[in-house]
Enzyme design. Structure first.
Site, PDB file in Angstrom:
ATOM      1  N   HIS A  54     -58.807 -16.338   1.210  1.00 54.26           N
ATOM      2  CA  HIS A  54     -58.906 -16.819   2.593  1.00 54.26           C
ATOM      3  C   HIS A  54     -57.704 -17.709   2.899  1.00 54.26           C
ATOM      4  CE1 HIS A  54     -60.523 -18.683   6.241  1.00 54.26           C
ATOM      5  NE2 HIS A  54     -61.350 -17.653   6.280  1.00 54.26           N
ATOM      6  N   ASP A  77     -66.938 -11.988   4.277  1.00 59.46           N
ATOM      7  CA  ASP A  77     -67.105 -10.527   4.330  1.00 59.46           C
ATOM      8  C   ASP A  77     -67.621  -9.921   3.039  1.00 59.46           C
ATOM      9  OD1 ASP A  77     -64.222 -10.702   6.310  1.00 59.46           O
ATOM     10  OD2 ASP A  77     -66.190 -10.047   7.003  1.00 59.46           O
TER      11      ASP A  77
END
Ligand code: SDX
Length: 390
Positions: A271, A328
């Site tokens: 991320h 996700d």
């Protein structure tokens, strides 16, 4: 103009705006909407309540929430002519491409540009967007299945409507279970905003030219579609299924993800901001166990996901780069257990992110942000004289 400009690819070290909406701390793995922790909101709030909080800045009272829900219902009918637009798409079209197009098409049926300084007009545009976006998002699935398009049912709540819009067939009654509704409420809340991510920055950029709300949201849908962003939830399931088909050899795929000559990345990992656990991933992982357990769904990819996560968290390459599971990684496993097809996973992300996009667009306009127009460092040809080569 080379001296004065610093290039910051992907804006890794640049801030684009001040905002009062969402707070992230990447080191500590903290996420808050208008000061409330994501853990408390995911546990105790519902999606429209959180949507109201993000957009208007405060949690709604019972009366305010009822009014919001009723005002959304007032706009839940989508112009019938929109059906001729969706009929123009092949059944094989990816739902995100259809959703982006239909969202932009809504401008054609709502041409009056919103005077954002007029509170009533702004509020109506917000309710209209929330209502119609949900309907057209489900139409993308209905179209791909060759099913008749459903209408919003004003006797049901927003999340209940998502499920009936998606799955109700004219041949039989339909009612989604509490387990499914609670799981979706939680998932939509967890996706609702995330400060200046790629798609939200896109919505702000497009809106900064004073393009309309539907046009700006349409651009956000396109940005979210990419596999490095919201499209990752679909890519995660495809990756897990490939590992499953390949006999569950997670070490082989971990090695591929570390091989600089191999473009393969561990989808759902890493991320830009979180250099610790994505707090949403923790909540979704727990919810995946609960939902699949309650529904009695045995999904082999859940075990593969856990095995892959454990191996990656112990791996030097991943640890050195602070790569952890993100929002996700587990979400698609729940969507699949709820009967949602893989190519609709990113549409689910868009439905969740919609209130965040609206809140950020509204704040950008209220703050009278200037039109987005970055500079560059020119590295092309110096001046040269035209001599035709024809
Ligand atoms: C979302 O921004 C947001 O807030 C987004 C989001 C939101 O709510 O809006 O949180 C939603 O988009 C989550 C991210 C979903 N994407 C994926 O899961 C795709 C896989 N992840 C990566 O592509 C990547 O981690 C990104 C895109 C998420 C972040 O990329 P960055 O910040 O540009 O980091 P990078 O590509 O520069 O990677 C740094 C290093 C590199 O290695 P080195 O060159 O330093 O040796 O880490 C490696 C990368 O190769 N790396 C990975 C990896 N992610 C980064 N290696 C293998 N697998 C991965 N997933």
């Amino acid at each position: 103009l080379t001296g004065a400009i610093t290039i910051d690819p992907g804006y890794k070290n640049s801030g684009s705006c001040k905002s009062e909406i969402t707070f992230l701390d990447g080191e500590l793995g903290i996420l808050r909407y208008r000061g409330y922790s994501i853990e408390e909101l995911a546990e105790s709030a519902d999606f429209l309540e959180v949507s109201y909080l993000l957009i208007f800045g405060e949690l709604p009272t019972t009366e305010q929430l009822e009014k919001f829900e009723n005002d959304i219902k007032k706009h839940s009918l989508v112009n019938e002519e929109m059906k001729s637009i969706i009929d123009g798409f092949p059944k094989t079209a990816h739902p995100m491409g259809v959703l982006s197009s239909l969202t932009s098409a809504l401008t054609a049926f709502n041409p009056k540009s919103v005077n954002v300084d007029n509170e009533k007009e702004m509020y109506e545009a917000i309710c209209k967007t929330i209502a119609k976006f949900l309907v057209i998002a489900t139409w993308t699935y209905r179209k791909s299945m060759g099913y008749p398009l459903n209408y919003y049912d004003n006797t049901q709540g927003y999340v209940e409507n998502f499920m009936q819009l998606m799955f109700k067939l004219p041949t039989q009654p339909y009612k989604a279970s509490e387990v499914v509704i609670n799981a979706l409420d939680k998932l939509f809340i967890l996706h609702a905003d995330h400060e200046q991510n790629c798609s939200t920055s896109t919505v702000r950029m497009v809106g900064s030219s004073h393009a309309g709300l539907f046009a700006s949201i349409s651009a956000g849908v396109s940005a979210l579609w990419g596999p490095l962003h919201g499209g990752a939830n679909q890519a995660v399931l495809e990756m897990l299924e490939e590992i499953n088909k390949d006999g569950g050899d997670t070490d082989k795929f971990l090695a591929k993800a570390k091989d600089k000559n191999d473009p393969f990345r561990l989808m759902g990992f890493g991320h830009r901001v979180y250099k610790n656990f994505d707090p949403r991933a923790k909540i979704i992982k727990k919810a995946a166990n609960e939902v699949l357990g309650t529904l009695g769904v045995e999904d082999p990819v859940l075990e593969i996901a856990k095995k892959l996560e454990k191996a990656a968290l112990e791996d030097e390459y991943f640890k050195a780069r602070n790569l952890y599971p993100n929002v996700d990684f587990y979400s698609g496993i729940i969507y699949r257990a709820l009967g949602i097809p893989t190519d609709m996973f990113t549409v689910m992300f868009a439905i969740g992110r919609l209130p965040g996009w609206i809140a950020q667009w509204k704040e950008m306009r209220e703050n009278k942000e200037p039109i987005g127009r970055p500079r560059q460092v020119y590295t092309g040809h110096p001046l040269r004289e035209y001599k035709s080569k024809k």
